[in-house]
Design a protein around this motif. Structure first.
Motif, PDB file in Angstrom:
ATOM      1  N   ASP A 118       0.498  -1.159  -7.529  1.00  0.00           N
ATOM      2  CA  ASP A 118       0.766  -1.956  -6.731  1.00  0.00           C
ATOM      3  C   ASP A 118       0.780  -0.958  -5.355  1.00  0.00           C
ATOM      4  OD1 ASP A 118       1.615  -3.892  -4.930  1.00  0.00           O
ATOM      5  OD2 ASP A 118       3.667  -4.843  -6.346  1.00  0.00           O
ATOM      6  N   TYR A 119       0.413  -1.355  -4.434  1.00  0.00           N
ATOM      7  CA  TYR A 119       0.170  -0.848  -3.451  1.00  0.00           C
ATOM      8  C   TYR A 119       0.972  -0.860  -1.972  1.00  0.00           C
ATOM      9  CZ  TYR A 119      -3.774   2.355  -5.746  1.00  0.00           C
ATOM     10  OH  TYR A 119      -4.045   2.939  -6.984  1.00  0.00           O
ATOM     11  N   ARG A 120       1.128  -1.975  -2.173  1.00  0.00           N
ATOM     12  CA  ARG A 120       2.128  -2.937  -1.531  1.00  0.00           C
ATOM     13  C   ARG A 120       3.380  -1.778  -1.511  1.00  0.00           C
ATOM     14  NH1 ARG A 120      -0.061  -8.870  -1.290  1.00  0.00           N
ATOM     15  NH2 ARG A 120       0.215  -8.046  -3.728  1.00  0.00           N
ATOM     16  N   ARG A 121       4.109  -2.408  -3.035  1.00  0.00           N
ATOM     17  CA  ARG A 121       5.258  -1.887  -3.192  1.00  0.00           C
ATOM     18  C   ARG A 121       5.061  -0.030  -2.701  1.00  0.00           C
ATOM     19  NH1 ARG A 121       8.624  -3.025  -8.598  1.00  0.00           N
ATOM     20  NH2 ARG A 121       9.474  -4.762  -6.846  1.00  0.00           N
ATOM     21  N   LEU A 122       4.307  -0.056  -3.128  1.00  0.00           N
ATOM     22  CA  LEU A 122       4.154   2.435  -2.555  1.00  0.00           C
ATOM     23  C   LEU A 122       3.969   2.005  -0.933  1.00  0.00           C
ATOM     24  CD1 LEU A 122       3.362   5.263  -3.839  1.00  0.00           C
ATOM     25  CD2 LEU A 122       1.202   4.535  -3.232  1.00  0.00           C
ATOM     26  N   TRP A 123       3.316   1.279  -0.520  1.00  0.00           N
ATOM     27  CA  TRP A 123       3.647   1.529   1.236  1.00  0.00           C
ATOM     28  C   TRP A 123       4.799   1.410   1.687  1.00  0.00           C
ATOM     29  CZ3 TRP A 123       1.214   5.436   3.481  1.00  0.00           C
ATOM     30  CH2 TRP A 123       0.070   6.021   3.267  1.00  0.00           C
ATOM     31  N   LEU A 174      -0.543  11.264   0.433  1.00  0.00           N
ATOM     32  CA  LEU A 174      -0.825  11.817  -0.677  1.00  0.00           C
ATOM     33  C   LEU A 174      -0.747  11.198  -2.281  1.00  0.00           C
ATOM     34  CD1 LEU A 174      -1.727  14.934  -2.026  1.00  0.00           C
ATOM     35  CD2 LEU A 174       1.349  15.565  -1.740  1.00  0.00           C
ATOM     36  N   ALA A 175       0.461  10.562  -2.131  1.00  0.00           N
ATOM     37  CA  ALA A 175       0.294  10.122  -3.713  1.00  0.00           C
ATOM     38  C   ALA A 175      -0.537   9.095  -4.111  1.00  0.00           C
ATOM     39  CB  ALA A 175       2.192   9.320  -3.669  1.00  0.00           C
ATOM     40  N   HIS A 176      -0.856   7.861  -2.713  1.00  0.00           N
ATOM     41  CA  HIS A 176      -1.651   6.887  -2.715  1.00  0.00           C
ATOM     42  C   HIS A 176      -3.096   7.380  -3.291  1.00  0.00           C
ATOM     43  CE1 HIS A 176      -3.143   3.218  -1.518  1.00  0.00           C
ATOM     44  NE2 HIS A 176      -4.727   3.534  -2.035  1.00  0.00           N
ATOM     45  N   VAL A 177      -3.615   8.702  -2.949  1.00  0.00           N
ATOM     46  CA  VAL A 177      -4.653   9.019  -3.254  1.00  0.00           C
ATOM     47  C   VAL A 177      -4.530   9.806  -4.452  1.00  0.00           C
ATOM     48  CG1 VAL A 177      -5.999  11.424  -2.338  1.00  0.00           C
ATOM     49  CG2 VAL A 177      -5.647  10.038  -1.053  1.00  0.00           C
ATOM     50  N   GLY A 228       1.509  11.959 -10.960  1.00  0.00           N
ATOM     51  CA  GLY A 228       2.917  12.686 -10.429  1.00  0.00           C
ATOM     52  C   GLY A 228       2.315  14.294 -11.105  1.00  0.00           C
ATOM     53  N   GLN A 229       1.875  14.762 -11.452  1.00  0.00           N
ATOM     54  CA  GLN A 229       2.315  16.424 -12.004  1.00  0.00           C
ATOM     55  C   GLN A 229       1.428  16.682 -10.675  1.00  0.00           C
ATOM     56  OE1 GLN A 229      -0.288  17.272 -15.178  1.00  0.00           O
ATOM     57  NE2 GLN A 229       1.803  16.764 -17.064  1.00  0.00           N
TER      58      GLN A 229
END
Length: 168
Positions: free
Chosen positions: A13-18, A78-81, A90-91
């Motif tokens: 859920d990229y909206r939640r990520l951002w 960076l996390a999104h990419v 995660g690693q």
């Protein structure tokens, strides 16, 4: 041959990520301001401002906070990419953030300013880096959503009863 169950995929859920990234940016900026207030107000260390700059310092305080916020947004990007392109985001995120934080710690130690200002800036950068790493990592975890096959294809609630070699 053993039963494997329905195949699930992970969706993000990229909206939640951002949204979490924006909140992390606010936290990082506030950590920078609090760190500077503690350094200047409690320990009388002139970090990013001349001694006469007072507890709030000068425009460098705002710049430092904005850079911390930008770093948090960069970490979210960076996390999104990594979530889109790698099998174990995660690693890679943990390693990259640890190394970037280490650079942010070592860099002020190489400057030609007073030792107390060097160490204090390095400590503030450490706390900012840890806050960004932990908050973005937990945001990525909360943005993960398992996707199961449609209920028409596989009845997930009853599938465990239909395993091969099942002794009733």
């Amino acid at each position: 041959m053993s039963y494997q169950g329905p195949v699930s995929r992970i969706a993000f859920d990229y909206r939640r990520l951002w949204a979490g990234g924006a909140a992390t940016a606010a936290v990082a900026a506030l950590v920078a301001v609090v760190g500077l207030l503690i350094a200047r107000g409690l320990f009388d260390v002139a970090v990013l401002a001349p001694k006469g700059g007072g507890i709030w310092g000068n425009a460098n305080t705002l710049t430092y906070a904005l850079i911390a916020a930008a770093a948090a947004l960069g970490a979210t990007g960076l996390a999104h990419v990594l979530c889109v392109t790698t099998a174990t985001p995660g690693q890679f995120f943990g390693w990259i953030m640890a190394l970037v934080t280490l650079i942010a710690i070592v860099l002020p130690l190489t400057l030609s300013v007073r030792l107390d200002a060097k160490v204090t800036t390095a400590l503030i950068n450490l706390v900012i880096g840890l806050a960004i790493t932990v908050l973005v990592s937990s945001t990525v975890t909360s943005a993960r959503r398992p996707q199961f096959p449609s209920a028409q294809a596989v009845d997930v609630t009853d599938s465990w009863r239909s395993r091969p070699n099942d002794r009733r």
